[in-house]
Design a protein around this motif. Structure first.
Motif, short mmCIF file in Angstrom:
data_model
loop_
_atom_site.label_atom_id
_atom_site.label_comp_id
_atom_site.label_asym_id
_atom_site.label_seq_id
_atom_site.Cartn_x
_atom_site.Cartn_y
_atom_site.Cartn_z
N VAL A 14 0.84 -1.20 0.00
CA VAL A 14 0.00 0.00 0.00
C VAL A 14 0.88 1.25 0.00
O VAL A 14 0.57 2.23 -0.69
N GLN A 15 1.99 1.22 0.73
CA GLN A 15 2.93 2.35 0.72
C GLN A 15 3.43 2.62 -0.71
O GLN A 15 3.51 3.76 -1.15
N GLU A 16 3.80 1.54 -1.43
CA GLU A 16 4.28 1.68 -2.80
C GLU A 16 3.19 2.28 -3.70
O GLU A 16 3.47 3.18 -4.50
N ALA A 17 1.96 1.80 -3.55
CA ALA A 17 0.86 2.33 -4.36
C ALA A 17 0.59 3.79 -4.02
O ALA A 17 0.32 4.60 -4.91
N ALA A 18 0.69 4.15 -2.75
CA ALA A 18 0.47 5.53 -2.33
C ALA A 18 1.49 6.46 -2.97
O ALA A 18 1.13 7.52 -3.49
N SER A 19 2.75 6.06 -2.97
CA SER A 19 3.77 6.92 -3.56
C SER A 19 3.63 6.98 -5.08
O SER A 19 3.83 8.03 -5.68
N GLU A 20 3.23 5.88 -5.72
CA GLU A 20 3.02 5.87 -7.17
C GLU A 20 1.88 6.79 -7.60
O GLU A 20 1.93 7.40 -8.66
N HIS A 21 0.84 6.86 -6.78
CA HIS A 21 -0.37 7.59 -7.15
C HIS A 21 -0.55 8.91 -6.40
O HIS A 21 -1.59 9.56 -6.53
N GLY A 22 0.44 9.29 -5.60
CA GLY A 22 0.41 10.59 -4.93
C GLY A 22 -0.54 10.70 -3.75
O GLY A 22 -1.05 11.77 -3.45
N HIS A 23 -0.75 9.61 -3.03
CA HIS A 23 -1.61 9.64 -1.84
C HIS A 23 -0.75 9.73 -0.59
O HIS A 23 0.34 9.18 -0.54
N ASP A 24 -1.30 10.39 0.43
CA ASP A 24 -0.53 10.51 1.66
C ASP A 24 -1.16 9.79 2.85
O ASP A 24 -0.56 9.69 3.91
N ALA A 25 -2.38 9.26 2.68
CA ALA A 25 -3.02 8.53 3.78
C ALA A 25 -4.14 7.64 3.22
O ALA A 25 -4.74 7.95 2.20
N ALA A 26 -4.39 6.55 3.92
CA ALA A 26 -5.48 5.64 3.57
C ALA A 26 -6.42 5.53 4.76
O ALA A 26 -5.98 5.53 5.91
N SER A 27 -7.71 5.46 4.48
CA SER A 27 -8.69 5.33 5.57
C SER A 27 -9.02 3.87 5.87
O SER A 27 -9.40 3.53 6.98
N SER A 28 -8.87 3.01 4.85
CA SER A 28 -9.17 1.60 5.08
C SER A 28 -8.49 0.72 4.04
O SER A 28 -8.15 1.18 2.95
N VAL A 29 -8.32 -0.52 4.43
CA VAL A 29 -7.82 -1.55 3.50
C VAL A 29 -8.64 -2.81 3.76
O VAL A 29 -8.94 -3.14 4.90
N SER A 30 -9.04 -3.46 2.67
CA SER A 30 -9.83 -4.69 2.76
C SER A 30 -9.02 -5.84 2.20
O SER A 30 -8.42 -5.71 1.13
N LEU A 31 -9.03 -6.95 2.92
CA LEU A 31 -8.31 -8.15 2.50
C LEU A 31 -9.29 -9.29 2.28
O LEU A 31 -10.30 -9.39 2.98
N ARG A 32 -8.98 -10.15 1.33
CA ARG A 32 -9.70 -11.42 1.14
C ARG A 32 -8.74 -12.52 1.61
O ARG A 32 -7.65 -12.65 1.06
N VAL A 33 -9.17 -13.26 2.63
CA VAL A 33 -8.31 -14.28 3.23
C VAL A 33 -9.06 -15.61 3.24
O VAL A 33 -10.15 -15.72 3.82
N GLY A 34 -8.49 -16.61 2.59
CA GLY A 34 -9.10 -17.93 2.55
C GLY A 34 -8.99 -18.64 3.89
O GLY A 34 -7.99 -18.50 4.60
N GLU A 35 -10.02 -19.40 4.22
CA GLU A 35 -10.02 -20.11 5.51
C GLU A 35 -8.95 -21.19 5.57
O GLU A 35 -8.58 -21.64 6.65
N LEU A 36 -8.39 -21.57 4.42
CA LEU A 36 -7.33 -22.59 4.39
C LEU A 36 -5.94 -21.97 4.26
O LEU A 36 -4.96 -22.67 4.10
N ALA A 37 -5.87 -20.64 4.33
CA ALA A 37 -4.59 -19.93 4.18
C ALA A 37 -3.74 -19.98 5.45
O ALA A 37 -2.59 -19.55 5.42
N GLY A 38 -4.28 -20.47 6.53
CA GLY A 38 -3.51 -20.57 7.76
C GLY A 38 -3.30 -19.23 8.45
O GLY A 38 -2.30 -19.03 9.14
N VAL A 39 -4.24 -18.31 8.27
CA VAL A 39 -4.13 -16.97 8.86
C VAL A 39 -5.19 -16.83 9.95
O VAL A 39 -6.36 -17.15 9.73
N VAL A 40 -4.78 -16.34 11.11
CA VAL A 40 -5.69 -16.08 12.22
C VAL A 40 -6.11 -14.61 12.12
O VAL A 40 -5.28 -13.72 12.32
N PRO A 41 -7.39 -14.34 11.77
CA PRO A 41 -7.82 -12.96 11.56
C PRO A 41 -7.51 -12.01 12.71
O PRO A 41 -7.06 -10.88 12.48
N ASP A 42 -7.75 -12.41 13.96
CA ASP A 42 -7.47 -11.52 15.09
C ASP A 42 -5.99 -11.21 15.21
O ASP A 42 -5.61 -10.08 15.52
N ALA A 43 -5.15 -12.19 14.96
CA ALA A 43 -3.69 -11.95 15.00
C ALA A 43 -3.28 -11.02 13.87
O ALA A 43 -2.40 -10.17 14.04
#
Length: 129
Positions: A14-43
């Motif tokens: 997101v930092q790279e995209a911000a510098s490429e497109h001239g943004h200085d802050a983001a209000s939100s980011v959304s992720l798609r995470v598969g239940e088999l990806a081994g990721v604990v959402p709270d962590a």
């Protein structure tokens, strides 16, 4: 805790995209995470807060869409929810040759910038299998 390395990779992209497109802050980011990806959402949420400190994502809201695991039988083409741990035996023909259709995703789905335009940028994608 690999969630911290995932959070750091998201922030970096997101930092790279911000510098490429001239943004200085983001209000939100959304992720798609598969239940088999081994990721604990709270962590991942906790790690995101740490990784975002001092970046364009500091204070941004993180939303995580969990993508269910699904498999398809190679023999009879039946598709089913795998569950966790995944059941890869076809419930229809009991065949064991299955392809995972979904559930391993790990992708940035959307970033909302807080600058003058506040338009979503959905062109950022990161997948890990």
């Amino acid at each position: 805790m690999h969630e911290l390395s995932i959070a750091m990779a998201v922030v970096e992209q997101v930092q790279e995209a911000a510098s490429e497109h001239g943004h200085d802050a983001a209000s939100s980011v959304s992720l798609r995470v598969g239940e088999l990806a081994g990721v604990v959402p709270d962590a991942l949420r906790f790690s995101f807060g740490l990784a975002a400190a001092g970046t364009v994502l500091e204070g941004a809201r993180l939303s995580i869409e969990q993508v269910p695991g699904r498999a398809r039988c190679d023999s009879c083409d039946t598709e089913w929810a795998t569950g966790v741990p995944p059941s890869l035996w076809c419930p229809e023909c009991r065949g064991s040759a299955a392809d995972l259709v979904s559930g391993r995703e790990l992708r940035i789905a959307e970033v909302r910038w807080t600058a003058h335009d506040d338009l979503p940028v959905s062109a950022l994608h990161h997948e890990e299998s």
